[in-house]
Design an enzyme around this catalytic site. Sequence first.
Site, short mmCIF file in Angstrom:
data_model
loop_
_atom_site.label_atom_id
_atom_site.label_comp_id
_atom_site.label_asym_id
_atom_site.label_seq_id
_atom_site.Cartn_x
_atom_site.Cartn_y
_atom_site.Cartn_z
N ASP A 197 -10.59 3.77 4.98
CA ASP A 197 -11.12 2.37 4.60
C ASP A 197 -12.62 2.25 4.78
O ASP A 197 -12.91 1.36 4.28
CB ASP A 197 -10.44 1.47 5.84
CG ASP A 197 -9.20 0.72 5.44
OD1 ASP A 197 -9.11 0.42 4.14
OD2 ASP A 197 -8.52 0.41 6.28
N GLN A 220 -3.93 -1.15 10.09
CA GLN A 220 -3.99 -2.53 9.52
C GLN A 220 -4.63 -3.47 10.43
O GLN A 220 -4.42 -3.53 11.47
CB GLN A 220 -2.51 -2.87 8.99
CG GLN A 220 -2.46 -4.14 8.25
CD GLN A 220 -3.11 -4.20 7.12
OE1 GLN A 220 -3.11 -3.31 6.27
NE2 GLN A 220 -3.94 -5.24 6.61
N LYS A 233 0.72 -1.36 -0.05
CA LYS A 233 -0.05 -0.39 0.05
C LYS A 233 0.73 1.24 -0.16
O LYS A 233 0.59 2.10 -0.59
CB LYS A 233 -0.95 0.02 1.31
CG LYS A 233 -2.11 -1.07 1.20
CD LYS A 233 -2.75 -1.35 2.51
CE LYS A 233 -3.78 -2.34 2.22
NZ LYS A 233 -4.33 -2.73 3.63
#
Length: 286
Positions: free
Chosen positions: A121, A98, A54
């Site tokens: 997200d 994460q 990412k």
Amino acid sequence: MTARLIDGKALALKVREGLVAESAAVLAKTGMKPGLATILVGDDPASHLYVKSKQKACDAAGIYIDDHKLPASTTQAELLALIQKENADPRIHGILVQLPLPKHIDSKVVLEAVSPDKDADGFHPYNFGRLVEGHPVFEACTPKGVIKMIESTGVSIEGKRAVVLGRSNIVGKPLALMLLQRNATVTICHSKTKDLPAVCREAELLLVAIGKAKFVTADMVRDGAVVIDVGTNKTPEGKLCGDVDFEPVSQKAGWISPVPGGVGPMTIAMLLDNTVESAKRMAGML
Ligand code: NAP
């Protein structure tokens, strides 16, 4: 019928290339690049790999990264304090925590601590609620990527029978809502659904996110359907495979996405897209 391939890798590259100019426009207007804070707790090798890819993609797209790798012993209070700091940092437009987090940390509390304005997200209940209302701000990356993949085929979503396999909060439910918002007629299936193959056979759009290797077989697929496979599983030989039995299903479907090279790269591209969009929103460019 032999299905046409929905190449998520190529599509993701195109999205990411498009973001370079958008990031540059944000920089020109505000003097700041779009910024993403990445927070990783613990030593899970897969999580380290995900975050690294990412970050690499962000770098190439002109997105500033504020990288935090924390030890597994990090307390929930310490993590929450870091999130508060990133929430207040004007250089940051998106925050990625994460998952999975270590067991002693409550993921729900942590994800709800992320400012809804920086929820790249799309996991915060505020953003989920906005989607339910039909006025989304941040859309969760994986389902947003699936929508872009359907759109890339040129097959219109409006009026189609869509069947979503799986009802998780991060994929199945938001995907069903995004399809509904685009005027599909949507059925959500789960582990208690009766006669699942018959329901799947009704689908013009079949979107699969259950986490069971090669679960969807050709007899479950309508001729010419668009089939998108979100699943990531390992075969007994250790190879990555999806929830769809790719070879036989591709003889029946009209369009099909592979694993690997399908939804995975699009999920990353959508994280970048959400970050740049957030920076543009904060700069009054939307
Ligand atoms: P999850 O939270 O485990 O949810 C799985 C869903 O599938 C549940 O709703 C479950 O039903 C349903 N299900 C399980 N077995 C079923 C069966 N036999 N028949 C019908 N439905 C069944 O999974 P998730 O987080 O949504 O992830 C799904 C898959 O997508 C996983 O393989 C994951 O690794 C992958 N994934 C990939 C990406 C990517 O970027 N490529 C991103 C996210 C997830 P119940 O609710 O009744 O239990």
